[in-house]
Design a protein around this motif. Sequence first.
Motif, short mmCIF file in Angstrom:
data_model
loop_
_atom_site.label_atom_id
_atom_site.label_comp_id
_atom_site.label_asym_id
_atom_site.label_seq_id
_atom_site.Cartn_x
_atom_site.Cartn_y
_atom_site.Cartn_z
N PRO A 113 -19.25 -36.06 -31.77
CA PRO A 113 -20.22 -36.92 -32.59
C PRO A 113 -19.63 -38.19 -33.31
N ARG A 114 -20.10 -39.11 -33.71
CA ARG A 114 -19.49 -40.29 -34.47
C ARG A 114 -20.45 -40.37 -35.80
N ALA A 115 -19.62 -40.33 -36.98
CA ALA A 115 -20.37 -40.26 -38.19
C ALA A 115 -19.71 -41.49 -39.25
N ILE A 116 -20.63 -42.12 -39.79
CA ILE A 116 -20.28 -42.99 -40.94
C ILE A 116 -20.87 -42.71 -42.35
N VAL A 117 -20.23 -43.03 -43.30
CA VAL A 117 -20.79 -42.89 -44.67
C VAL A 117 -21.32 -43.96 -45.41
N GLU A 118 -22.08 -44.07 -46.04
CA GLU A 118 -22.93 -44.97 -46.89
C GLU A 118 -22.12 -44.91 -48.25
N THR A 119 -21.86 -46.11 -48.70
CA THR A 119 -21.38 -45.92 -50.00
C THR A 119 -21.98 -47.03 -50.82
N GLU A 120 -21.85 -46.91 -52.31
CA GLU A 120 -22.61 -47.96 -53.16
C GLU A 120 -21.51 -47.95 -54.44
N ASN B 265 -28.66 -42.30 -58.54
CA ASN B 265 -28.64 -40.96 -58.58
C ASN B 265 -28.25 -40.21 -57.21
N LYS B 266 -28.76 -40.75 -56.05
CA LYS B 266 -28.25 -40.21 -54.92
C LYS B 266 -26.73 -39.98 -54.76
N ALA B 267 -26.04 -40.37 -55.46
CA ALA B 267 -24.38 -40.20 -55.33
C ALA B 267 -24.19 -38.79 -56.16
N LEU B 268 -25.10 -38.37 -57.12
CA LEU B 268 -24.82 -37.17 -57.67
C LEU B 268 -25.49 -36.12 -56.91
N ARG B 269 -26.42 -36.52 -56.13
CA ARG B 269 -27.02 -35.51 -55.16
C ARG B 269 -26.20 -35.16 -53.95
N PHE B 270 -25.23 -36.01 -53.83
CA PHE B 270 -24.55 -35.98 -52.28
C PHE B 270 -23.62 -34.64 -52.12
N GLN B 271 -23.91 -33.96 -50.98
CA GLN B 271 -23.15 -32.68 -50.65
C GLN B 271 -22.18 -33.09 -49.57
N MET B 272 -21.02 -32.95 -49.67
CA MET B 272 -20.05 -33.13 -48.51
C MET B 272 -19.88 -32.04 -47.46
N GLU B 273 -20.28 -32.60 -46.17
CA GLU B 273 -20.29 -31.78 -45.02
C GLU B 273 -18.97 -32.25 -44.17
N GLU B 274 -17.86 -31.69 -43.95
CA GLU B 274 -16.88 -32.03 -43.45
C GLU B 274 -17.19 -32.20 -41.68
N SER B 275 -18.41 -31.73 -41.27
CA SER B 275 -18.53 -32.19 -39.82
C SER B 275 -19.41 -33.42 -39.79
N LEU B 276 -19.69 -34.06 -41.00
CA LEU B 276 -20.21 -35.47 -40.91
C LEU B 276 -19.23 -36.31 -41.67
N LEU B 277 -18.02 -36.43 -41.52
CA LEU B 277 -17.13 -37.23 -41.72
C LEU B 277 -16.57 -38.36 -40.52
N PRO B 278 -16.13 -39.34 -40.83
CA PRO B 278 -15.86 -40.08 -39.80
C PRO B 278 -14.26 -39.71 -39.45
N PRO B 279 -13.93 -39.82 -38.07
CA PRO B 279 -12.52 -39.39 -37.78
C PRO B 279 -11.57 -39.64 -38.52
N GLY B 280 -10.65 -38.95 -38.91
CA GLY B 280 -9.43 -39.27 -39.59
C GLY B 280 -9.52 -39.26 -41.01
N MET B 281 -10.73 -39.12 -41.87
CA MET B 281 -11.04 -39.14 -43.10
C MET B 281 -10.67 -37.71 -43.75
N LYS B 282 -10.08 -37.78 -44.70
CA LYS B 282 -9.60 -36.61 -45.59
C LYS B 282 -10.16 -36.51 -46.93
N THR B 283 -10.38 -35.28 -47.34
CA THR B 283 -11.20 -35.27 -48.73
C THR B 283 -10.09 -34.48 -49.63
#
Length: 396
Positions: A30-37, A296-314
């Motif tokens: 799968p390919r994932a993207i993250v939405e930011t504000e 407010n949705k930034a406060l509700r966001f829960q990180m899931e490693e499986s839904l991160l773009p390739p090569g992204m670290k946390t």
Amino acid sequence: MDKKKIILIAILVVVAAIIAYFLFFKKQPPRAIVETEPVELGRITNSVTATGTIEPVTEVEVGTQVSGKIDKIYVDYNAVVKKGQLLAELDRSTLTTSLSAAKTDYSTAVTEYQYYEKVYNRNKTLHDKNLISDSEFEEVEYQYVRAKNAVTKSKFEVDRATTNLGYATITSPINGVVLSVEVEEGQTVTASMTTPTLFIIAENLVDMQVVANIDEADIGDVKQGQKVEFTVDAYPNDRFEGVIRQVRLEPTTTSNVVTYEVIVDAKNPDLKLKPGLTANISIYTMDKDSIVTIPNKALRFQMEESLLPPGMKTIPLSQDELQGGPTVWVITSDSLAEQRVIKTGVTNGSRTEVISGLNVGEHLIVSSIEVSEMASPQKGPESNNPFMPKRPNKRK
């Protein structure tokens, strides 16, 4: 066909099958993207809405304290009047007759008093010399006191008749504008238990007020001095401003709905606001501008490693650090997301004030989306970078 050719053909078939499997049947990762504000400066408000009525701050009903026929009216609707200005006159004939009769009665009472005063003085001398009895003197004294009281009473009647005659002249008690004329010339008004209203005068139409009814569920947030904005149907494109002057404690119950009156002071320099207009008001129970805000949705966001773009670290926080307050995920570079504890302030349900922990311009992860290879992003510089912040007003 010899054995070697058969083996060669079998090998080619197997190789072709393996290639076809990898090309057409094996599921691609799968390919994932993250939405930011972004973190930005903004305004957070909470408001209470209600309806009210435009009214003058001071409104006086001018009446009459005596009965009679309206002889003359000197003003009309919208007339600007001064304090003491003549507005109307009642017919004076009956009142003048009453005054003349009172003066006649007063004159008669004075004559009688003077007579009984002489009789009293003469009999007092005789009584002091014991030439008349006590009963005879008491009778004379009684007549004298009675005549004296009659003079006082007659004087009050003259004063009352004079005052009533003065009431036949109706004058303005204030400087203002005539909003209503309730009578016509020739009409008879009767002043008995209540004072009949002749005119309604507003003192000043430049300073108006909105009398609004606030529901009991919202009245707890409404305070004196809060900012108010309102509109009226007569000028739908104009917004007027005001300030709460008073929150009245007396409740009003209509169809089991409890409301409280709130008085809003409003300036009316252009005289657009007219008495009786319906105002749709918004009371800003909370209003903070130029503050650091985040969605407010930034406060509700829960990180899931499986839904991160390739090569992204946390860089997540430890369990002890997570106890410090609400957390958000901040994009610190194209391949790194950092979890951070922040201190928050007020919120309006969609955005929250940040007191500390973030800087204006930083980008927060608000969602992570899995996309298929077939639904690849459109060509362009942003489509090749899954960490690129979302452009304003652009749908992902």
